[in-house]
Enzyme design. Structure first.
Site, PDB file in Angstrom:
ATOM      1  N   TYR A 198      10.181   2.924  14.581  1.00 35.35           N
ATOM      2  CA  TYR A 198       9.104   1.972  14.879  1.00 35.35           C
ATOM      3  C   TYR A 198       9.329   1.322  16.250  1.00 35.35           C
ATOM      4  O   TYR A 198       8.423   1.274  17.095  1.00 35.35           O
ATOM      5  CB  TYR A 198       9.081   0.924  13.777  1.00 35.35           C
ATOM      6  CG  TYR A 198       8.093  -0.197  13.944  1.00 35.35           C
ATOM      7  CD1 TYR A 198       6.722   0.032  13.841  1.00 35.35           C
ATOM      8  CD2 TYR A 198       8.526  -1.507  14.150  1.00 35.35           C
ATOM      9  CE1 TYR A 198       5.818  -1.020  13.955  1.00 35.35           C
ATOM     10  CE2 TYR A 198       7.639  -2.557  14.262  1.00 35.35           C
ATOM     11  CZ  TYR A 198       6.279  -2.304  14.172  1.00 35.35           C
ATOM     12  OH  TYR A 198       5.383  -3.343  14.283  1.00 35.35           O
TER      13      TYR A 198
HETATM   14  N1  LIG Z   1       3.153  -7.948  10.804  1.00 37.35           N
HETATM   15  C1  LIG Z   1       4.228  -8.001  11.570  1.00 37.35           C
HETATM   16  O1  LIG Z   1       5.264  -8.574  11.193  1.00 37.35           O
HETATM   17  C2  LIG Z   1       4.200  -7.392  12.935  1.00 37.35           C
HETATM   18  C3  LIG Z   1       5.280  -7.662  13.786  1.00 37.35           C
HETATM   19  C4  LIG Z   1       5.283  -7.090  15.050  1.00 37.35           C
HETATM   20  C5  LIG Z   1       4.254  -6.277  15.468  1.00 37.35           C
HETATM   21  N2  LIG Z   1       3.213  -6.034  14.616  1.00 37.35           N
HETATM   22  C6  LIG Z   1       2.161  -5.145  15.105  1.00 37.35           C
HETATM   23  O2  LIG Z   1       0.925  -5.824  15.020  1.00 37.35           O
HETATM   24  C7  LIG Z   1      -0.126  -4.882  14.816  1.00 37.35           C
HETATM   25  C8  LIG Z   1      -0.955  -5.300  13.611  1.00 37.35           C
HETATM   26  O3  LIG Z   1      -0.104  -5.249  12.474  1.00 37.35           O
HETATM   27  P1  LIG Z   1      -0.481  -5.878  11.053  1.00 37.35           P
HETATM   28  O4  LIG Z   1       0.769  -6.500  10.554  1.00 37.35           O
HETATM   29  O5  LIG Z   1      -1.724  -6.670  11.146  1.00 37.35           O
HETATM   30  O6  LIG Z   1      -0.731  -4.533  10.234  1.00 37.35           O
HETATM   31  P2  LIG Z   1      -1.527  -4.254   8.856  1.00 37.35           P
HETATM   32  O7  LIG Z   1      -1.840  -5.533   8.167  1.00 37.35           O
HETATM   33  O8  LIG Z   1      -0.730  -3.214   8.149  1.00 37.35           O
HETATM   34  O9  LIG Z   1      -2.903  -3.615   9.369  1.00 37.35           O
HETATM   35  C9  LIG Z   1      -2.859  -2.389  10.031  1.00 37.35           C
HETATM   36  C10 LIG Z   1      -4.223  -2.081  10.580  1.00 37.35           C
HETATM   37  O10 LIG Z   1      -4.134  -0.884  11.361  1.00 37.35           O
HETATM   38  C11 LIG Z   1      -5.109   0.052  10.907  1.00 37.35           C
HETATM   39  N3  LIG Z   1      -4.580   1.391  11.113  1.00 37.35           N
HETATM   40  C12 LIG Z   1      -3.417   1.921  10.678  1.00 37.35           C
HETATM   41  N4  LIG Z   1      -3.293   3.204  11.086  1.00 37.35           N
HETATM   42  C13 LIG Z   1      -4.417   3.493  11.796  1.00 37.35           C
HETATM   43  C14 LIG Z   1      -4.898   4.646  12.455  1.00 37.35           C
HETATM   44  N5  LIG Z   1      -4.199   5.801  12.493  1.00 37.35           N
HETATM   45  N6  LIG Z   1      -6.100   4.574  13.059  1.00 37.35           N
HETATM   46  C15 LIG Z   1      -6.829   3.436  13.045  1.00 37.35           C
HETATM   47  N7  LIG Z   1      -6.430   2.313  12.432  1.00 37.35           N
HETATM   48  C16 LIG Z   1      -5.237   2.349  11.804  1.00 37.35           C
HETATM   49  C17 LIG Z   1      -5.330  -0.304   9.446  1.00 37.35           C
HETATM   50  O11 LIG Z   1      -6.607   0.195   9.024  1.00 37.35           O
HETATM   51  P3  LIG Z   1      -6.924   0.411   7.431  1.00 37.35           P
HETATM   52  O12 LIG Z   1      -7.037  -0.970   6.832  1.00 37.35           O
HETATM   53  O13 LIG Z   1      -8.209   1.137   7.435  1.00 37.35           O
HETATM   54  O14 LIG Z   1      -5.756   1.175   6.885  1.00 37.35           O
HETATM   55  C18 LIG Z   1      -5.267  -1.820   9.495  1.00 37.35           C
HETATM   56  O15 LIG Z   1      -6.487  -2.366   9.925  1.00 37.35           O
HETATM   57  C19 LIG Z   1       0.553  -3.514  14.630  1.00 37.35           C
HETATM   58  O16 LIG Z   1       0.509  -2.799  15.838  1.00 37.35           O
HETATM   59  C20 LIG Z   1       1.985  -3.896  14.280  1.00 37.35           C
HETATM   60  O17 LIG Z   1       2.892  -2.878  14.640  1.00 37.35           O
HETATM   61  C21 LIG Z   1       3.167  -6.567  13.377  1.00 37.35           C
END
Ligand SMILES: NC(=O)c1ccc[n+]([C@@H]2O[C@H](COP(=O)([O-])OP(=O)(O)OC[C@H]3O[C@@H](n4cnc5c(N)ncnc54)[C@H](OP(=O)(O)O)[C@@H]3O)[C@@H](O)[C@H]2O)c1
Length: 260
Positions: A168
């Protein structure tokens, strides 16, 4: 021309004050992306809500915006698929007239020690996180209007180097590199490109598969002694997308409550 006139002339020329601003948000169905959709809509953006498979959640995100008098539309697009992403941007142009802000929040997490990595999972994570970011960046570079902003997503784990995050974190390091370089490639376009690098944030991506003890341990790490919320991160994105944030360019913003 005075110094102040010279500094403001490009913005004044290129941004008609009465043009409605348009945002594309990938990952807009859940978590940080979904919160960003609502936050940008509150700032007056018309929003294209990108999602992978959760149509109901994406439509719920749209309904939340339209119920508050805003404009939004949901579009399914795998971010790694160049035709689907092109169609997502087509929708922004046909429905709302163009693209001013791109928030690329879509991403996936896979945890494993390097020794035990499932290489098919590695490929899948890198397809979404690296290839997907390039595909979205390509459409952004081709289509974003002057005065615009792109926000990508890294992670604070790039600096923290937690064991188990190798696949990741490597994908997010690639996104940081892409972000810095795209910011420079867009010289002369009056477009900013920045990455937001959250710490642990209470979304499906972070919470799924973790026991309560692990979550409590990670929540206790920042001096602010809690998990981030999607709203914490959406505020940072909204700032970068706003005129107030336009002098921030080519940066990685570590939004994590001070975790080191
Ligand atoms: N949460 C954390 O602690 C954290 C920390 C650091 C960085 N981040 C980064 O922040 C960003 C948002 O994360 P989050 O925590 O909000 O994630 P999340 O709640 O798991 O949501 C992921 C989103 O990405 C979409 N997605 C996944 N694979 C995809 C694909 N191949 N094509 C198009 N859409 C796709 C999903 O769509 P569906 O709903 O349709 O599946 C969902 O809307 C990510 O880049 C993550 O790496 C998160």
């Amino acid at each position: 021309m005075s110094i102040q006139e010279a500094a403001t002339s490009r913005t004044a020329l290129d941004q008609p004050a009465d043009r409605p601003r348009v945002a594309v948000v990938t990952g807009g169905s859940r978590g940080i992306g979904r919160e960003t959709v609502t936050r940008l809509a509150a700032d007056g953006f018309a929003v294209v809500v990108g999602y992978a498979g959760n149509r109901d959640l994406a439509e719920a995100s749209v309904k939340e915006v339209t119920a508050d008098g805003g404009r939004a539309v949901a579009v399914q697009a795998d971010v790694a698929d160049e035709q689907q992403v092109a169609a997502l941007f087509d929708t922004a142009e046909s429905e709302f007239g163009g693209v001013d802000v791109v928030v690329h929040a879509a991403g996936r997490l896979y945890l494993s020690p390097v020794a035990d990595l499932d290489l098919a999972e590695l490929d899948a994570v890198h397809r979404t996180n690296i290839r997907g970011s390039f595909v979205v960046a390509q459409q952004t570079a081709r289509r974003i209007r002057s005065g615009g902003a792109m926000v990508t997503f890294s992670t604070s784990v790039v600096g923290l180097a937690f064991p188990g995050y190798g696949a990741y974190s490597a994908s997010k390091s690639a996104i940081e590199a892409l972000t810095m370089i795209l910011a420079r490639e867009l010289r002369g376009r009056d477009v900013t490109v920045n990455a937001v690098a959250p710490g642990p944030t209470a979304t499906d991506l972070f919470l799924e598969g973790k026991d309560e003890e692990t979550i409590a341990r990670l929540a206790a790490q920042p001096p602010l002694e809690r998990l981030g919320t999607p709203a914490d991160i959406a505020e940072v994105v909204a700032f970068l997308a706003s005129p107030a944030g336009h002098w921030v360019n080519g940066q990685v913003i570590r939004a994590n409550g001070g975790i080191i």
